[in-house]
Structures are given as structure tokens and as C-alpha cells.
Design an enzyme around this catalytic site. Structure first.
Site, short mmCIF file in Angstrom:
data_model
loop_
_atom_site.label_atom_id
_atom_site.label_comp_id
_atom_site.label_asym_id
_atom_site.label_seq_id
_atom_site.Cartn_x
_atom_site.Cartn_y
_atom_site.Cartn_z
N ASP A 6 -6.95 4.18 9.25
CA ASP A 6 -7.68 3.42 8.23
C ASP A 6 -6.66 2.76 7.32
OD1 ASP A 6 -9.24 2.49 6.12
OD2 ASP A 6 -9.61 4.49 5.29
N GLY A 8 -5.96 0.60 4.43
CA GLY A 8 -6.57 0.03 3.24
C GLY A 8 -5.57 -0.79 2.44
N ASN A 9 -6.01 -1.28 1.31
CA ASN A 9 -5.17 -2.16 0.51
C ASN A 9 -4.04 -1.42 -0.21
OD1 ASN A 9 -6.48 -4.77 0.84
ND2 ASN A 9 -8.22 -3.83 -0.18
N THR A 10 -4.18 -0.11 -0.37
CA THR A 10 -3.17 0.66 -1.09
C THR A 10 -2.44 1.63 -0.18
OG1 THR A 10 -4.48 0.53 -3.11
CG2 THR A 10 -2.76 2.19 -3.04
N TYR A 99 -25.90 -7.99 7.58
CA TYR A 99 -25.21 -9.09 6.93
C TYR A 99 -25.61 -10.41 7.57
CZ TYR A 99 -21.58 -8.45 3.33
OH TYR A 99 -20.92 -8.31 2.15
N ASP A 108 -14.17 -1.65 7.14
CA ASP A 108 -14.18 -0.33 6.51
C ASP A 108 -15.57 0.01 5.98
OD1 ASP A 108 -13.95 -2.36 4.58
OD2 ASP A 108 -12.80 -1.12 3.20
N THR A 132 -9.21 0.07 -4.31
CA THR A 132 -8.74 -1.16 -4.96
C THR A 132 -9.92 -2.00 -5.42
OG1 THR A 132 -6.78 -1.12 -3.56
CG2 THR A 132 -7.29 -3.19 -4.67
N THR A 185 -8.63 2.20 -28.88
CA THR A 185 -8.76 1.09 -27.94
C THR A 185 -8.45 1.50 -26.50
OG1 THR A 185 -8.23 -0.50 -29.68
CG2 THR A 185 -7.99 -1.25 -27.40
#
Length: 256
Positions: A6, A8-10, A99, A108, A132, A185
Site C-alpha cells: 500500500d 500512500g503519500n507519506t 463513481y 486505496d 495526508t 491560539t
């Protein structure tokens, strides 16, 4: 032996299922399951070569460079063995993809929908994947991927405000769901990001519950999942390796 990846982006997760598996719909049992960052892929070849792999199935949403890198590494580790690249399609492993353009759905997300149907057959499921990006998808009891939401992930959302993101995990753990109004903050930013994420998941859960007028299961996965779970007011099961589980189901449905 089956190698599942798998990308992934990270991080790049990979796993090898045990040859002996409990009957469905139990979670797969793994001989090994681990991950590396994108800049640590050099160690993959030696790790993979410790196992007699005969089939490789990959989900990649990290782009063409990562695909090319994995292709090179797999060729070094297993000369002559061609990997299979999982792609979204109209139907796979008993799950239909609603879709408008089935191929446009991230592979994924489709793999996670397949895993959800496998783990909870004949159930309506919300699948929240918090990495991400955060995706919140609906899977019907009729084994149909109905659609979903995409929003910036927890870290990306906080980074857009450019404050204290390096301490995000530590700060996230200190925010209580019954105390969303921070008095400084840095925590106000993290509180806003966490509650925006949790709010999207909660909205999807209640909308699907209202639409179906039946019980809805919620699954959550991804690196940010532990920080969001305490802020959900309903039961949500944390499954760390949902995409790999989906790939396992796909491989089992097409063993050739």
C-alpha cells in the site's frame, strides 16, 4: 506467498498474510506487516527477499515516481516476477463502484471499501481514512461503494495555518471533546482542525444512518485516526491496515 503493498503519500506499507486464515469475515492474520517512509525504500529489497514471494499486488496513490521506484525495487528483489497494480474499476471482489467514472476513484479508497464489505457483510459502513488527505466514504449493505468526501488531512489542515504543526500529535492528545474552546491560539487551531475532521465523519455517519434507517458501522484508518477517535461521539472501530486488508480480499478472489 503473497506480498501486498500500500503505497500512500507519506509511507509505504507492506504485508505478507499467513497461509492459514480464519474463515471470513475475520480480519486477516499477518506473517509480517510494516511500513517505511519514502526516503527509506532502499531497505525494502533485503526485507522482501527473506520471503518466498510468488505473487505481488500493489495499491499506489503516491504517483508515477513512486510507482517507478517500486517497480525497480521489486525487479531487484524478484527477477522475472511481474507485480499486479490494483486499479479501481466498475466492480471487483463482489463490490460495485458507483463513481460516475469508476477509474477516477482512488484505488486505496476502493480497496478500503472492499475490506469494509468483507469485514461487515450486508452492513452499511462509513469508512474514514485519515492520512495526508481525509476521505469519508459510504459503502452500502448491498456491497456498493456509494461515494464520499475528500478534505485536507489533519496535519495538512493545521499546516495551512502555519502554527505549531511540529507539535501537532502532542497537542492533539490534550484537546478534550467536551472542551472545544481553547484559551490560546495554538490549541485553538488544533481544536478547530480536529473538530472539522470529526465533524465531517460524524455528519457522514448520521446522514447514512438517516438515509438507510438502519444500523451503520463506522471504520477509521490512517495515521491521524488515534487523534480523532476520542472526539467521535459514537462507536468507531480503528483498523490500521484497511487497504492491505482490501488487497488481501482482492487477491483471494482472484488467486490465479
Amino acid at each position: 506467498m503473497l506480498l501486498l503493498i500500500d503505497a500512500g503519500n507519506t509511507r509505504i506499507k507492506w504485508g505478507i498474510p499467513d497461509s492459514q486464515q480464519p474463515p471470513a469475515p475475520s480480519k486477516p492474520q499477518w506473517r509480517i506487516i510494516t511500513s517505511v517512509a519514502h526516503d527509506q525504500t532502499d531497505q525494502l529489497v533485503s526485507a522482501w527477499q527473506q520471503h518466498p514471494i510468488s505473487k505481488i499486488l500493489i495499491s499506489n496513490v503516491a504517483g508515477t515516481e513512486v510507482k517507478a521506484r517500486l517497480t525497480t525495487l521489486l525487479a531487484q528483489a524478484f527477477p522475472g516476477l511481474q507485480p499486479e497494480w490494483f486499479a479501481s474499476q466498475k466492480a471487483c471482489a463482489g463490490v460495485r463502484n458507483s463513481y460516475a467514472n469508476p477509474q477516477q476513484l482512488g484505488c486505496d479508497r476502493f480497496a478500503s471499501a472492499i475490506a469494509a464489505t468483507y469485514l461487515y457483510p450486508s452492513q452499511h459502513v462509513i469508512v474514514a481514512t485519515c492520512g495526508t488527505a481525509t476521505t469519508v466514504d459510504a459503502v452500502s449493505a448491498r456491497a456498493e461503494f456509494s461515494g464520499g468526501m475528500i478534505l485536507p488531512g489533519l496535519k495538512l489542515m493545521a499546516e495551512s495555518l502555519a502554527r505549531n504543526t511540529a507539535q501537532l500529535p502532542q497537542v492533539a492528545e490534550s484537546i478534550q471533546v467536551d472542551q472545544p474552546f481553547a484559551d490560546n491560539t495554538d490549541q485553538a487551531i488544533v481544536s478547530g482542525c480536529i473538530h472539522a475532521q470529526a465533524g465531517a465523519i460524524t455528519l457522514a455517519y448520521h446522514l447514512l444512518q438517516k438515509k438507510q434507517a438502519e444500523t451503520v458501522i463506522c471504520l477509521i484508518s490512517g495515521g491521524a485516526a488515534p487523534y480523532l477517535l476520542p472526539h467521535l461521539s459514537f462507536q468507531c472501530e480503528h483498523i490500521a491496515n484497511l487497504v492491505l486488508t482490501g488487497l488481501f480480499v482482492v487477491a483471494q478472489s482472484n488467486p490465479s
